[in-house]
Design an enzyme around this catalytic site. Sequence first.
Site, PDB file in Angstrom:
ATOM      1  N   TYR A 111       0.853  -1.181   0.000  1.00 28.82           N
ATOM      2  CA  TYR A 111       0.000   0.000   0.000  1.00 28.82           C
ATOM      3  C   TYR A 111       0.893   1.236   0.000  1.00 28.82           C
ATOM      4  O   TYR A 111       2.066   1.175   0.376  1.00 28.82           O
ATOM      5  CB  TYR A 111      -0.841   0.045   1.275  1.00 28.82           C
ATOM      6  CG  TYR A 111      -2.004  -0.897   1.349  1.00 28.82           C
ATOM      7  CD1 TYR A 111      -3.036  -0.854   0.415  1.00 28.82           C
ATOM      8  CD2 TYR A 111      -2.113  -1.803   2.397  1.00 28.82           C
ATOM      9  CE1 TYR A 111      -4.132  -1.701   0.519  1.00 28.82           C
ATOM     10  CE2 TYR A 111      -3.206  -2.656   2.509  1.00 28.82           C
ATOM     11  CZ  TYR A 111      -4.215  -2.601   1.568  1.00 28.82           C
ATOM     12  OH  TYR A 111      -5.289  -3.427   1.676  1.00 28.82           O
ATOM     13  N   GLU A 157      -5.321  -2.053   8.792  1.00 30.50           N
ATOM     14  CA  GLU A 157      -5.211  -1.910  10.252  1.00 30.50           C
ATOM     15  C   GLU A 157      -4.393  -0.668  10.615  1.00 30.50           C
ATOM     16  O   GLU A 157      -3.658  -0.643  11.599  1.00 30.50           O
ATOM     17  CB  GLU A 157      -4.602  -3.181  10.890  1.00 30.50           C
ATOM     18  CG  GLU A 157      -5.516  -4.375  10.878  1.00 30.50           C
ATOM     19  CD  GLU A 157      -5.757  -4.948   9.485  1.00 30.50           C
ATOM     20  OE1 GLU A 157      -6.913  -4.910   9.020  1.00 30.50           O
ATOM     21  OE2 GLU A 157      -4.799  -5.428   8.843  1.00 30.50           O
ATOM     22  N   ASN A 217      -9.804   0.184  -2.402  1.00 27.44           N
ATOM     23  CA  ASN A 217      -9.417  -1.009  -1.662  1.00 27.44           C
ATOM     24  C   ASN A 217     -10.643  -1.664  -1.047  1.00 27.44           C
ATOM     25  O   ASN A 217     -11.278  -1.068  -0.182  1.00 27.44           O
ATOM     26  CB  ASN A 217      -8.436  -0.615  -0.551  1.00 27.44           C
ATOM     27  CG  ASN A 217      -7.890  -1.817   0.184  1.00 27.44           C
ATOM     28  OD1 ASN A 217      -7.283  -2.690  -0.437  1.00 27.44           O
ATOM     29  ND2 ASN A 217      -8.123  -1.883   1.467  1.00 27.44           N
ATOM     30  N   GLU A 218     -10.974  -2.844  -1.510  1.00 32.46           N
ATOM     31  CA  GLU A 218     -12.162  -3.551  -1.005  1.00 32.46           C
ATOM     32  C   GLU A 218     -13.357  -2.597  -0.921  1.00 32.46           C
ATOM     33  O   GLU A 218     -14.061  -2.548   0.089  1.00 32.46           O
ATOM     34  CB  GLU A 218     -11.881  -4.155   0.371  1.00 32.46           C
ATOM     35  CG  GLU A 218     -10.927  -5.319   0.340  1.00 32.46           C
ATOM     36  CD  GLU A 218     -10.799  -6.006   1.704  1.00 32.46           C
ATOM     37  OE1 GLU A 218     -10.890  -5.316   2.731  1.00 32.46           O
ATOM     38  OE2 GLU A 218     -10.599  -7.222   1.717  1.00 32.46           O
ATOM     39  N   GLU A 298      -5.185 -10.955  -1.742  1.00 33.98           N
ATOM     40  CA  GLU A 298      -4.825 -11.015  -0.319  1.00 33.98           C
ATOM     41  C   GLU A 298      -5.086 -12.432   0.171  1.00 33.98           C
ATOM     42  O   GLU A 298      -6.196 -12.769   0.585  1.00 33.98           O
ATOM     43  CB  GLU A 298      -5.651 -10.031   0.518  1.00 33.98           C
ATOM     44  CG  GLU A 298      -5.339  -8.574   0.278  1.00 33.98           C
ATOM     45  CD  GLU A 298      -6.053  -7.651   1.286  1.00 33.98           C
ATOM     46  OE1 GLU A 298      -6.637  -8.144   2.256  1.00 33.98           O
ATOM     47  OE2 GLU A 298      -6.024  -6.434   1.055  1.00 33.98           O
ATOM     48  N   TYR A 365       1.471 -10.785  12.570  1.00 32.35           N
ATOM     49  CA  TYR A 365       0.468 -11.399  11.688  1.00 32.35           C
ATOM     50  C   TYR A 365       0.641 -12.908  11.520  1.00 32.35           C
ATOM     51  O   TYR A 365      -0.008 -13.521  10.698  1.00 32.35           O
ATOM     52  CB  TYR A 365       0.543 -10.726  10.298  1.00 32.35           C
ATOM     53  CG  TYR A 365      -0.788 -10.576   9.584  1.00 32.35           C
ATOM     54  CD1 TYR A 365      -1.575  -9.444   9.768  1.00 32.35           C
ATOM     55  CD2 TYR A 365      -1.252 -11.556   8.711  1.00 32.35           C
ATOM     56  CE1 TYR A 365      -2.778  -9.297   9.104  1.00 32.35           C
ATOM     57  CE2 TYR A 365      -2.465 -11.405   8.037  1.00 32.35           C
ATOM     58  CZ  TYR A 365      -3.212 -10.275   8.239  1.00 32.35           C
ATOM     59  OH  TYR A 365      -4.401 -10.119   7.568  1.00 32.35           O
TER      60      TYR A 365
END
Length: 671
Positions: A111, A157, A217-218, A298, A365
């Site tokens: 990103y 996030e 984005n989404e 993703e 993650y």
Amino acid sequence: MKTNGQNINNHVTQVFLSNLSQVIMTSVMMKNILLLLWGMASAADITTSTTTVQPPQRSFEIDYENDGFLKDGQPFRYVSGTIHYFRVHPTDWADRLQKLRRAGFNAVQTYVEWSSHEPEPGVYDFTEGLDLEAYLQEAQKQGLLVILRPGPFIDAERDMGGLPYWLLRINPLMRLRSSDQSYMKYVNRWLGDILSPKLKPYLYENGGPIIMIQVENEYGSYYACDFAYTAALRDLYRSKLGDKIVLFTTDGSGVGYLKCGKIPGTYATVDFGAGGDVTKPFEAQRLFEPRGPLINSEFYPGWLDHWGAPHATVESSKVCKSLDDMLALNASVNVYVFHGGTSFGFGAGANLGGTYQACPTSYDYDAPVSEAGDPTQKYFDMMKVISKYLSIPSGPEPKPTPKEAYGDVPVIPIGSLFELAEVSQSVIRPWPVSFEDLSVQNGLVLYQTNITFMVPDPARLSLNDVHDRAYVFVDENLIGVASREQDISTLPIFAKVNSTLSIIVESQGRVCFGSGINDLKGLLTNVTLNGYQLKNWRMTPLPLTHTQRFKKGIARMLERGQDIVSRRLFGTPQGGMTFYWGEFDILDNPKNTFLRLDGWTKGLVWINNFLIGRYWPVVGPQQTLFVPHGILKMGPNEIFLLEQEASPCSSSLDCKVVFVDTPVVNGPTPK
Ligand SMILES: *[C@@H]1O[C@H](CO)[C@@H](O)[C@H](O)[C@H]1NC(C)=O
Ligand SMILES: *[C@@H]1O[C@H](CO)[C@@H](O)[C@H](O)[C@H]1NC(C)=O
């Protein structure tokens, strides 16, 4: 994201979508059928042109005929991994990118974070850790292509999903992520005038590594479903970057997401995690892209964490099975995230699940490469899967990064947050105003008022809408904490005429996903004491992000504290709302290390003036903070802590923190 069963947002999204669906179904369905036909027609056009035109020297395009890509006219598919440059110290970029390439990946996805690059309107930062061009160059040097996702919204996030907080100062009710002109004005300037000219030389056709650019984005997960907005973004990229670059979108793998996410003239891809039959989610993509490459943009090898909730993990065997299945279908895949890194500073965002849930500083993650840059078993397992499809470059064995346990470092209390407030500028208003109105990007603000009337004993203090956490003091004695997370907004207090009520409000990170992204911080409504509105407020932003002002404040504190060691602990009897200072020597080349804060409660840490981020070991799961070698130096290093609640010290003389060589991001969490 948001298609993984583990995710609370998934539930929220579904509830949200089912509410929304009645509204948008009828008008949107019609429109989409038309758009679908339109998309197929344009796909057919492109197919014809690729068969008749000789590809130029450097070209990258979708091969609709063979359900893949053509790179320089040759069949191509990518296996990519996400590494966000803004979550990795720049001295480690080369190492992490090299580890990606070494495992057989041929592309990196990242990103671009608008809020970091434009911290205030018209003020731009592309230096050091934000030197995007240096990152693109490093990727290319490591033999990687780049899939770029400049948003403008990114979720990830991150605080406010990567949108600049000041948009909400300009217009708190701004319809973010829509064709609202007050929003598009700034999007056009950022993406069109500032970012695009920087990207253009790095496009594949111009000799650079960028093969694809994601639009929004989404977007299909967002309520607005504003086709004028997504079309305007597409047109902006087309006008600035030309008609060759492959534009794409990413959405959850369900028709419900894709119907608002798909943009005519851009390629629709999906995202989903490990487990289950991978052909199912791709069927959703096929409804919108009947031909062309299957793409999971993703693919989740792990999952995100929230403070106070158990650390998320995903089994390597499950990840590898799904990866293998997708690659066997000739799909192109991006692993989100290959290496998560750290949400340094105030970078971490929050989700609105059943309640407000803040994201921790670590973005480990459970990814193939850990927060500290170590290849995990999952890394080697995934490399083995990839080796069935792509050649693995030779090179040295990928190794863990060097670590050092620097041990105990004594720290001493040097002053309270109230003292920093005394040397900071304040604003007086009849009613409380938001952080945004005060031009505070993040951190803490002190709100104060005097009680001018007689009140019962005890009196009920109601903060109503507090974002996100408020420490309530009467005459500098801590009374209690209001919490958005815990839905606590009313406290009993003992007060009398002329008592000073001080409320230190903490932003725990702006919401990064869904309809709650207009997430103003501070005291957002009037505060009442037994039903009476409290008037005449002094508001003092604490300069925690402005390094120079912060240093000045601390320096003044140090000057004033003639006899530091004999001073009492401040703020609370346990030493809360207190700054602590310490120094430690490093004798040779600095190495990565982890700061353990056993016994400390909640606060912020700076090392050599670099704000590492928030700590909160009492709720977990994160117990240690990753300290990258790049912020350390040979010789003396300086550490500051702001402890908001309670220190483990019994006197000013026995406070310490400890640097260890092993991380703990999966510590215990409350019931
Ligand atoms: C994958 O691509 C190869 C080479 O083009 C082809 O032979 C094969 O049938 C494809 N597999 C699938 C599942 O589409
Ligand atoms: C509260 O009263 C004190 C003492 O009179 C004064 O110095 C201070 O400015 C007042 N605070 C506010 C917020 O009005």
